[in-house]
Design a protein around this motif. Structure first.
Motif, PDB file in Angstrom:
ATOM      1  N   SER A  43       3.824  20.564 -47.598  1.00 27.56           N
ATOM      2  CA  SER A  43       3.657  19.197 -46.891  1.00 27.56           C
ATOM      3  C   SER A  43       3.556  18.017 -47.929  1.00 27.56           C
ATOM      4  O   SER A  43       3.707  16.893 -47.581  1.00 27.56           O
ATOM      5  N   GLU A  51       7.144   8.074 -45.929  1.00 30.14           N
ATOM      6  CA  GLU A  51       6.931   6.965 -46.715  1.00 30.14           C
ATOM      7  C   GLU A  51       8.254   6.555 -47.329  1.00 30.14           C
ATOM      8  O   GLU A  51       8.335   5.104 -47.583  1.00 30.14           O
ATOM      9  N   GLU A  74       2.584  11.882 -54.653  1.00 31.85           N
ATOM     10  CA  GLU A  74       2.960  13.233 -53.865  1.00 31.85           C
ATOM     11  C   GLU A  74       4.029  14.337 -54.405  1.00 31.85           C
ATOM     12  O   GLU A  74       3.336  15.476 -54.026  1.00 31.85           O
ATOM     13  N   LYS A 105       5.490  26.806 -42.941  1.00 32.70           N
ATOM     14  CA  LYS A 105       5.024  25.704 -42.458  1.00 32.70           C
ATOM     15  C   LYS A 105       4.917  24.505 -43.234  1.00 32.70           C
ATOM     16  O   LYS A 105       4.531  24.721 -44.450  1.00 32.70           O
ATOM     17  N   SER A 107       2.518  20.549 -42.758  1.00 39.42           N
ATOM     18  CA  SER A 107       1.692  19.900 -41.888  1.00 39.42           C
ATOM     19  C   SER A 107       2.366  19.184 -40.768  1.00 39.42           C
ATOM     20  O   SER A 107       3.530  18.209 -41.050  1.00 39.42           O
ATOM     21  N   PHE A 197      -6.212  18.907 -38.757  1.00 38.96           N
ATOM     22  CA  PHE A 197      -7.292  19.663 -39.111  1.00 38.96           C
ATOM     23  C   PHE A 197      -7.026  21.177 -38.530  1.00 38.96           C
ATOM     24  O   PHE A 197      -7.898  22.143 -38.832  1.00 38.96           O
ATOM     25  N   PRO A 199      -5.884  23.957 -35.214  1.00 40.71           N
ATOM     26  CA  PRO A 199      -6.370  24.230 -33.895  1.00 40.71           C
ATOM     27  C   PRO A 199      -7.808  24.225 -33.899  1.00 40.71           C
ATOM     28  O   PRO A 199      -8.642  24.339 -34.789  1.00 40.71           O
ATOM     29  N   THR A 207      -9.472  31.172 -39.620  1.00 41.91           N
ATOM     30  CA  THR A 207     -10.929  30.439 -40.192  1.00 41.91           C
ATOM     31  C   THR A 207     -12.057  31.398 -40.565  1.00 41.91           C
ATOM     32  O   THR A 207     -12.317  31.503 -42.001  1.00 41.91           O
ATOM     33  N   LYS A 216     -11.695  28.589 -47.186  1.00 44.72           N
ATOM     34  CA  LYS A 216     -12.400  27.508 -46.548  1.00 44.72           C
ATOM     35  C   LYS A 216     -13.845  27.478 -46.641  1.00 44.72           C
ATOM     36  O   LYS A 216     -14.241  28.580 -46.566  1.00 44.72           O
ATOM     37  N   PHE A 266       0.737  19.656 -30.055  1.00 47.60           N
ATOM     38  CA  PHE A 266       0.528  20.374 -31.371  1.00 47.60           C
ATOM     39  C   PHE A 266       1.232  21.640 -31.590  1.00 47.60           C
ATOM     40  O   PHE A 266       2.279  21.801 -32.574  1.00 47.60           O
TER      41      PHE A 266
END
Ligand code: FAQ
Length: 311
Positions: A43, A51, A74, A105, A107, A197, A199, A207, A216, A266
């Motif tokens: 990401s 940017e 970054e 993946k 973000s 953030f 799903p 989670t 987390k 999403f």
């Protein structure tokens, strides 16, 4: 012996101590960390593109210097995160291979275009703002190298967020056209920022286990709520409206109520169907291929140095 190691690991997690690279860890814990840290690193690297799009068109030398420094930060974040992932026994070239072939993946937020210079301010304000809310608790993640990398990253992200807010404050004190640009960028980035953030808790397969492991520290919905609560007064101070008629203070809950993001969008973006997915991955792949000669030269140089050391 395996059971003893497992017990030792669980004890460490229960006592909130850090797990370090050489410690025994369950394979699921290792895989979860590789997945999350790699996605995070990707990401940061892909995040340079939206940017970077404005580097040559920044409206002043000052804004150009600031934006260059941010994009460079970054790259740095991506590199510390790849290094943290490498402590788990994977290597960066393998992870990059998975990114450019779509097996890992990054973000969803970075699949949206940056249409005006106001987008640069709004990315700092909302995207870095969301990143901070998500990442500050990761400074306490149970895996040492990840938690330590997050400390410096969060400090730099706070700087980035203020940079964005200051840029927007400047535009808001400009012409009606500039204020309209800020409002338009806010309208476009608000919902994708909430999607950063992840799903809703009920649809988040990872989670519960990640919280049990101390990776987390809060659920996706808890952090999303925190971001909304923090951002509403900032929008008011700035003089922009947020594009949600359902956004109202709920004094009983002590939080703002807000509408559901479009989760179908999403899922579409995650599957590669966002406005810029193809372009982002294609650009990353060609940059990687164009850089092959640098990697070869560096490897040849290192081999030569090593041979000299042996002689
Ligand atoms: N985009 O079960 P969960 C930045 C995936 S900030 C894409 O809830 P988890 C700074 C998720 O991976 C952005 N995919 O998953 C910057 C999983 O798929 P998988 C980066 C998403 O891991 C600012 C599936 O959905 N920050 O770069 C997203 O427990 C400005 C199910 O979800 C981080 O990566 C999404 N938004 O929670 C740079 C922070 N959400 O892997 C430049 C670290 C979910 O099973 C400019 N990561 N998915 O196939 C995290 O905190 C977590 O991984 C979450 C997701 C919260 C993102």
């Amino acid at each position: 012996a395996e059971r003893e190691l497992q017990g030792h690991f669980e004890d460490k997690i229960a006592r909130d101590q850090r797990v370090e690279p050489r410690d025994w860890m369950p394979s699921g814990y290792r895989e979860t960390l590789v997945r999350q840290i790699a996605q995070h690193a990707h990401s940061e690297i892909i995040g340079m593109q939206p940017e970077g799009n404005w580097l040559t068109r920044a409206p002043s030398l000052r804004r150009k210097a600031i934006l260059l420094a941010k994009v460079q930060d970054e790259a740095g974040h991506g590199l510390y995160l790849y290094s943290a992932a490498e402590t788990l026994g994977v290597d960066r070239s393998e992870l990059t291979g998975k990114l450019v072939s779509g097996r890992q993946k990054y973000s969803s937020i970075f699949n949206y275009p940056t249409l005006t210079f106001a987008d640069i301010g709004v990315i700092g304000w909302l995207v870095d703002g969301a990143a901070i809310v998500n990442q500050v608790p990761l400074c306490r993640a149970s895996y040492g190298p990840y938690a330590r990398a997050m400390i410096r990253i969060c400090k730099e992200e706070s700087f980035h967020q203020r940079q964005g807010y200051e840029l927007l404050m400047t535009m808001m004190s400009g012409t009606a056209k500039q204020r309209a640009m800020v409002q338009d960028a806010t309208d476009r980035w608000w919902w994708p920022s909430l999607m950063m953030f992840g799903p809703p808790d009920g649809d988040s397969p990872n989670t519960r286990q990640s919280m049990e492991w101390g990776i987390k520290r809060h659920t996706n919905d808890e952090l999303r709520q925190k971001f909304v609560d923090m951002t509403v007064p900032q929008a008011e101070a700035l003089g922009v409206s947020l594009p949600d008629s359902g956004l109202v203070w709920n004094s009983e809950r002590g939080h703002y109520d807000f509408s559901e993001p479009d989760w179908a969008e999403f899922r579409r973006v995650l599957k590669g169907g966002g406005p810029c997915n193809t372009q982002r991955v294609e650009r990353r792949r060609s940059a990687h291929e164009d850089g092959a000669w640098v990697r070869e030269a560096a490897a040849a140089h290192a081999a030569k140095q090593a041979a000299r050391g042996e002689a």
